[in-house]
Design a protein around this motif. Structure first.
Motif, PDB file in Angstrom:
ATOM      1  N   LEU A  59      33.050  50.774  -8.315  1.00 16.37           N
ATOM      2  CA  LEU A  59      33.949  49.858  -7.605  1.00 16.37           C
ATOM      3  C   LEU A  59      35.394  50.351  -7.718  1.00 16.37           C
ATOM      4  N   ASP A  70      36.184  50.394  -4.012  1.00 17.03           N
ATOM      5  CA  ASP A  70      36.544  49.054  -3.549  1.00 17.03           C
ATOM      6  C   ASP A  70      37.986  49.072  -3.045  1.00 17.03           C
ATOM      7  N   THR A  77      40.877  41.519  -5.867  1.00 18.47           N
ATOM      8  CA  THR A  77      39.596  40.855  -6.105  1.00 18.47           C
ATOM      9  C   THR A  77      38.827  41.569  -7.206  1.00 18.47           C
ATOM     10  N   LEU A  78      38.896  42.880  -7.200  1.00 17.24           N
ATOM     11  CA  LEU A  78      38.181  43.657  -8.218  1.00 17.24           C
ATOM     12  C   LEU A  78      38.691  43.315  -9.618  1.00 17.24           C
ATOM     13  N   MET A 123      37.324  40.034 -10.649  1.00 16.32           N
ATOM     14  CA  MET A 123      35.909  40.144 -11.016  1.00 16.32           C
ATOM     15  C   MET A 123      35.753  40.748 -12.406  1.00 16.32           C
ATOM     16  N   ARG A 133      25.688  40.006  -8.845  1.00 20.07           N
ATOM     17  CA  ARG A 133      26.836  39.823  -7.941  1.00 20.07           C
ATOM     18  C   ARG A 133      27.629  41.122  -7.788  1.00 20.07           C
ATOM     19  N   ILE A 134      27.911  41.766  -8.912  1.00 16.37           N
ATOM     20  CA  ILE A 134      28.732  42.982  -8.804  1.00 16.37           C
ATOM     21  C   ILE A 134      27.940  44.096  -8.115  1.00 16.37           C
ATOM     22  N   ARG A 185      25.672  43.605  -5.785  1.00 14.18           N
ATOM     23  CA  ARG A 185      25.609  43.320  -4.357  1.00 14.18           C
ATOM     24  C   ARG A 185      26.909  43.782  -3.678  1.00 14.18           C
ATOM     25  N   ARG A 186      28.023  43.525  -4.363  1.00 12.17           N
ATOM     26  CA  ARG A 186      29.304  43.948  -3.788  1.00 12.17           C
ATOM     27  C   ARG A 186      29.331  45.480  -3.626  1.00 12.17           C
ATOM     28  N   ASP A 238      27.083  46.687  -0.757  1.00  9.26           N
ATOM     29  CA  ASP A 238      27.737  46.502   0.557  1.00  9.26           C
ATOM     30  C   ASP A 238      28.756  47.614   0.815  1.00  9.26           C
ATOM     31  N   ILE A 239      29.565  47.892  -0.213  1.00 12.96           N
ATOM     32  CA  ILE A 239      30.630  48.888  -0.046  1.00 12.96           C
ATOM     33  C   ILE A 239      30.037  50.278   0.199  1.00 12.96           C
TER      34      ILE A 239
END
Ligand code: TRP
Length: 344
Positions: A257, A261, A266-267, A270, A283-284, A286-287, A290-291
């Motif tokens: 990330l 990211d 936001t990072l 988190m 959650r992390i 999934r993020r 996506d990226i």
């Protein structure tokens, strides 16, 4: 006489960059974070040469020349797919540039075996490869060959991973010896430029993402392969329940990330929540998934298109190598003449 436009002049004065990759397999997101993204930025501001280092790849892959050969196209496809533009950047093939081999032979006389054995990069790599006493001579000598690569283009800037700085230092030692012997400055010294995001750890949490360790996410990875790799990614062994405090350091998901990211605020939030407890690995991950899907998707598509057009890719490598050949031929002649050797 035609006057140069302002742009033309700027173009002439752009500093020269040489960098490249051993052709041992397709490139992965670690290469993207560590070098490819920067190369894209250099395309306008610098004169950029990218070396498909197949000869160097052979120094520790003599048992697998077929892999080295195949990977030439793989790496070239990766370059083009991420946006390296062959109209602005020269992609060239090391084994087809005789001046590099000729300069290597000359430079080997300006470096001692003891100095090669003392090179920290070489020492580490010999240990990592478990060569024992059976070190291929080509491997031990590749710092002199890399000095030839760099100086043949008169590159003053060499973007490389941190592990390569000792090679640039050794290049500059050779440069100084050649210049001192010639009694004039034939070759410029080069400066290593180390990327901000150093290196990406492997998905298994090992220090380095590499194809040979099987812990990499290729730039050509399928959507399913990306998701599977992210799902399996090493996070924090002590972070068992969502409410447990988790570690960001050494956590591969956060390392990725950090590199990819584009929303640092936001990072940071988190990370803080993860460390406090209350943010699950799901959650992390999934993020990150996506990226990475968004990053790799277009690269994969472009790469597949290019792979269909073999003639185009060959043409890019061939014309780049031709341009590099005339350029490096000039330097070789200057070195031979500068050293006062016989010139026919
Ligand atoms: N050693 C680099 C690598 O491991 C590849 C390489 C070969 C290189 N010649 C170079 C890098 C010259 C920078 C400059 O990937």
């Amino acid at each position: 006489m035609r006057r140069l436009s302002f742009l033309g002049k700027m173009k002439m004065n752009r500093p020269t960059i040489l960098t490249g990759d051993r052709t041992t397999g397709p490139l992965h997101i670690g290469h993207y974070a560590g070098s490819l993204a920067n190369r894209l930025r250099y395309q306008d501001s610098h004169e950029l040469f990218l070396l498909l280092a197949d000869t160097q790849a052979l120094t520790d892959n003599a048992h697998a020349p077929e892999k080295v050969r195949r990977s030439v196209i793989e790496v070239a496809l990766d370059y083009l797919a991420v946006g390296i533009d062959p109209n602005r950047t020269t992609i060239c093939l090391q084994s087809h540039l005789p001046p590099l081999a000729e300069l290597s032979m000359l430079y080997l006389n300006f470096v001692t075996v003891a100095r090669l054995e003392r090179n920290p990069t070489i020492k580490d790599e010999i240990r990592a490869r478990g060569f024992g006493r059976d070190i291929p001579a080509g491997f031990l000598c590749y710092p002199a060959a890399q000095a030839a690569d760099i100086t043949a283009f008169k590159a003053t800037i060499v973007p490389v991973g941190e592990d390569q700085t000792a090679l640039i230092e050794q290049t500059n030692e050779i440069v100084r010896r050649i210049n001192a012997t010639a009694g004039k400055t034939i070759l410029p010294e080069a400066q290593a430029v180390i990327p901000q995001f150093g290196r990406l750890p492997g998905v298994d949490g090992k220090a380095k993402m590499s194809k040979s360790s099987g812990n990499a996410i290729a730039l050509s990875a399928s959507p399913e392969a990306i998701s599977a790799a992210v799902k399996a990614m090493f996070t924090d062994l002590t972070h068992l329940r969502i409410e447990d405090p988790g570690q960001v350091e050494g956590n591969v998901v956060f390392a990725c990330l950090d590199a990819f990211d584009e929303d640092p605020a936001t990072l940071e939030e988190m990370k803080a929540q993860y460390q406090r407890g209350g943010l699950g690995d799901g959650r992390i991950k999934r993020r990150l998934d996506d990226i990475l899907q968004a990053l790799i998707g277009p690269i994969r598509t472009r790469r597949a298109e290019l792979a269909e057009d073999h003639a185009y890719v060959l043409d890019v490598i061939r014309s780049g190598t031709e341009k590099a050949r005339s350029r490096t031929e000039v330097t070789k002649r200057e070195v031979v003449e500068g050293l006062g050797l016989f010139v026919l």
